[in-house]
Enzyme design. Structure first.
Site, PDB file in Angstrom:
ATOM      1  N   SER A 131       1.037  -1.160  -0.053  1.00 14.03           N
ATOM      2  CA  SER A 131      -0.154   0.210  -0.207  1.00 14.03           C
ATOM      3  C   SER A 131       0.840   1.256   0.059  1.00 14.03           C
ATOM      4  O   SER A 131       1.997   1.279   0.752  1.00 14.03           O
ATOM      5  CB  SER A 131      -0.774   0.182   1.239  1.00 14.03           C
ATOM      6  N   TYR A 147      -3.754 -13.329   5.631  1.00 13.39           N
ATOM      7  CA  TYR A 147      -5.171 -13.120   6.249  1.00 13.39           C
ATOM      8  C   TYR A 147      -6.388 -13.091   5.211  1.00 13.39           C
ATOM      9  O   TYR A 147      -7.523 -13.456   5.464  1.00 13.39           O
ATOM     10  CB  TYR A 147      -5.652 -11.563   6.934  1.00 13.39           C
ATOM     11  N   GLU A 148      -5.920 -13.297   4.020  1.00 11.71           N
ATOM     12  CA  GLU A 148      -7.018 -13.424   2.752  1.00 11.71           C
ATOM     13  C   GLU A 148      -7.309 -15.031   2.594  1.00 11.71           C
ATOM     14  O   GLU A 148      -8.094 -15.266   2.001  1.00 11.71           O
ATOM     15  CB  GLU A 148      -6.214 -13.005   1.346  1.00 11.71           C
ATOM     16  N   ASN A 182       0.418   4.816  10.437  1.00  7.78           N
ATOM     17  CA  ASN A 182      -0.476   5.155  11.327  1.00  7.78           C
ATOM     18  C   ASN A 182       0.483   4.858  12.563  1.00  7.78           C
ATOM     19  O   ASN A 182       1.340   3.837  12.616  1.00  7.78           O
ATOM     20  CB  ASN A 182      -1.731   4.428  11.528  1.00  7.78           C
ATOM     21  N   ALA A 207       2.972  -1.229   3.876  1.00  3.37           N
ATOM     22  CA  ALA A 207       2.264  -0.345   4.896  1.00  3.37           C
ATOM     23  C   ALA A 207       2.530  -0.758   6.308  1.00  3.37           C
ATOM     24  O   ALA A 207       2.223  -2.054   6.626  1.00  3.37           O
ATOM     25  CB  ALA A 207       0.993   0.170   4.590  1.00  3.37           C
ATOM     26  N   HIS A 264      -8.697   0.926   7.534  1.00  7.28           N
ATOM     27  CA  HIS A 264      -7.982   0.608   6.285  1.00  7.28           C
ATOM     28  C   HIS A 264      -7.907   1.677   5.292  1.00  7.28           C
ATOM     29  O   HIS A 264      -7.040   2.042   4.886  1.00  7.28           O
ATOM     30  CB  HIS A 264      -8.570  -0.475   5.572  1.00  7.28           C
ATOM     31  N   MET A 298       1.307  -6.964   8.386  1.00  9.08           N
ATOM     32  CA  MET A 298       0.528  -8.254   7.992  1.00  9.08           C
ATOM     33  C   MET A 298       1.063  -8.745   6.953  1.00  9.08           C
ATOM     34  O   MET A 298       0.521  -9.514   6.132  1.00  9.08           O
ATOM     35  CB  MET A 298      -1.004  -8.079   7.819  1.00  9.08           C
ATOM     36  N   SER A 299       2.359  -8.472   6.469  1.00 11.12           N
ATOM     37  CA  SER A 299       2.990  -9.112   5.149  1.00 11.12           C
ATOM     38  C   SER A 299       4.395  -9.246   5.432  1.00 11.12           C
ATOM     39  O   SER A 299       5.103  -9.195   6.283  1.00 11.12           O
ATOM     40  CB  SER A 299       2.686  -8.271   4.196  1.00 11.12           C
ATOM     41  N   HIS A 354      -5.215  -3.146  -4.073  1.00  8.41           N
ATOM     42  CA  HIS A 354      -4.108  -4.109  -4.506  1.00  8.41           C
ATOM     43  C   HIS A 354      -4.421  -4.662  -5.824  1.00  8.41           C
ATOM     44  O   HIS A 354      -5.546  -5.437  -5.896  1.00  8.41           O
ATOM     45  CB  HIS A 354      -3.741  -5.295  -3.280  1.00  8.41           C
ATOM     46  N   HIS A 408      -1.979 -11.964   0.771  1.00 10.34           N
ATOM     47  CA  HIS A 408      -1.624 -12.044   2.318  1.00 10.34           C
ATOM     48  C   HIS A 408      -2.089 -13.173   3.001  1.00 10.34           C
ATOM     49  O   HIS A 408      -3.106 -13.707   2.470  1.00 10.34           O
ATOM     50  CB  HIS A 408      -2.535 -10.428   3.182  1.00 10.34           C
TER      51      HIS A 408
HETATM   52  N1  HPA Z   1      -1.250  -2.772  12.283  1.00  5.35           N
HETATM   53  C1  HPA Z   1      -1.001  -3.941  11.415  1.00  5.35           C
HETATM   54  N2  HPA Z   1      -0.779  -3.823  10.166  1.00  5.35           N
HETATM   55  C2  HPA Z   1      -0.520  -2.358   9.583  1.00  5.35           C
HETATM   56  C3  HPA Z   1      -1.124  -1.372  10.434  1.00  5.35           C
HETATM   57  C4  HPA Z   1      -1.164  -1.647  11.910  1.00  5.35           C
HETATM   58  O1  HPA Z   1      -1.438  -0.515  12.672  1.00  5.35           O
HETATM   59  N3  HPA Z   1      -0.956  -0.251   9.506  1.00  5.35           N
HETATM   60  C5  HPA Z   1      -0.859  -0.709   8.331  1.00  5.35           C
HETATM   61  N4  HPA Z   1      -0.787  -2.098   8.505  1.00  5.35           N
END
Ligand code: HPA
Length: 265
Positions: A25, A79-80, A228, A107, A240, A204-205, A55, A77
């Site tokens: 991202s 989580y998918e 963030n 990200a 997101h 998460m990747s 994506h 990912h």
């Molecule tokens: N946590 C997990 N994955 C993320 C975050 C987060 O705060 N920000 C972007 N990807």
């Protein structure tokens, strides 16, 4: 695997990428003004398609600074619902295409007050907090060894080049440890408090791809765009959309750095 390679070679005319770049991202627009050959994941034998908003799912073959690149527009990912073997399949294909260097971008949420949203973080090392490993299963000794050393995954010599490049381009870059949680739920404040003892950013990747890249003896660079503060570090609720929006805001700086890194490696 051979049918995948045959398909790619046929479509690209045996293009051999020196560098593979995985766009997370924030770098989705990186290929916008580039000429090249785009192959949709859904057309490539053995590839799974990404389901995440923001994506795109395609391999893009192009030249930058006279270097051959293959760019993953969108990654898969855990989580998918994909297996780690699906997620890391493209990395094995890049190795077979003779790629020497892998650049992973993502990200991530900051675990530290002094790592701010819109900062870039060069990954120095990682923590695999998924309790899974993409190398589990029968080992293919022709690809790599059963118990690979993990002491220099994010290759030190390349990290030095990235830092020097950022300095030349006057782009500020921090350096730190990336922790992968599975998602898709964001972390709880208690988890963030625990993670912040060991790592600087959470996402998460990236970790499965980096483990396999290291296993395959490819040189690896990892760069996180901090989108963030992780949960509990600030009182803003996570979304997101916020991640995607920050990705857009910082994309010029991110793209400029990646471009210069490609020139210098
Ligand atoms: N946590 C997990 N994955 C993320 C975050 C987060 O705060 N920000 C972007 N990807």
């Amino acid at each position: 695997m051979q049918s995948t390679i045959d398909y790619i070679n046929e479509k690209t005319g045996n293009f051999a990428p020196d560098i593979a770049l995985v766009l997370g991202s924030g770098l989705g627009e990186f290929t916008k003004n580039l000429d090249g050959i785009s192959l949709s994941y859904s057309d490539i034998p053995g590839f799974k398609t990404s389901t995440v908003k923001g994506h795109k799912g395609a391999l893009f073959f192009t030249k930058i600074h006279n270097k051959n690149l293959v760019i993953m527009q969108g990654r898969l990912h855990f989580y998918e619902g994909y297996e780690l073997s699906d997620i890391t399949f493209p990395i094995k294909i890049f190795k077979k295409l003779n790629t020497k260097t892998l650049i992973l971008t993502n990200a991530a949420g900051s675990l530290k007050k002094d790592l701010k949203p819109s900062d870039l973080m060069l990954i120095s090392d990682h923590i695999n907090f998924t309790a899974r490993n993409p190398l589990i299963g029968k080992n293919d000794d022709t690809l790599g060894e059963r118990f690979p050393d993990m002491s220099d995954i994010y290759t030190k010599t390349l990290r030095d080049i990235v830092k020097q490049t950022a300095h030349e381009e006057q782009i500020d870059i921090k350096e730190g440890v990336y922790l992968m949680a599975t998602g898709p739920s964001y972390e709880t404040p208690a988890e963030v408090k625990m993670f912040s003892n060991f790592a600087d950013a959470v996402g998460m990747s990236t970790v499965p791809e980096a483990i396999v890249s290291n296993y395959l003896n490819m040189k690896t660079i990892g760069i996180s765009l901090i989108t963030n503060y992780a949960s509990g570090i600030s009182d803003v609720k996570l979304s997101h959309n916020e991640v995607v929006e920050m990705g857009k805001t910082a994309s010029n700086k991110f793209a400029k750095l990646i471009n210069a890194i490609i020139k210098n490696i």
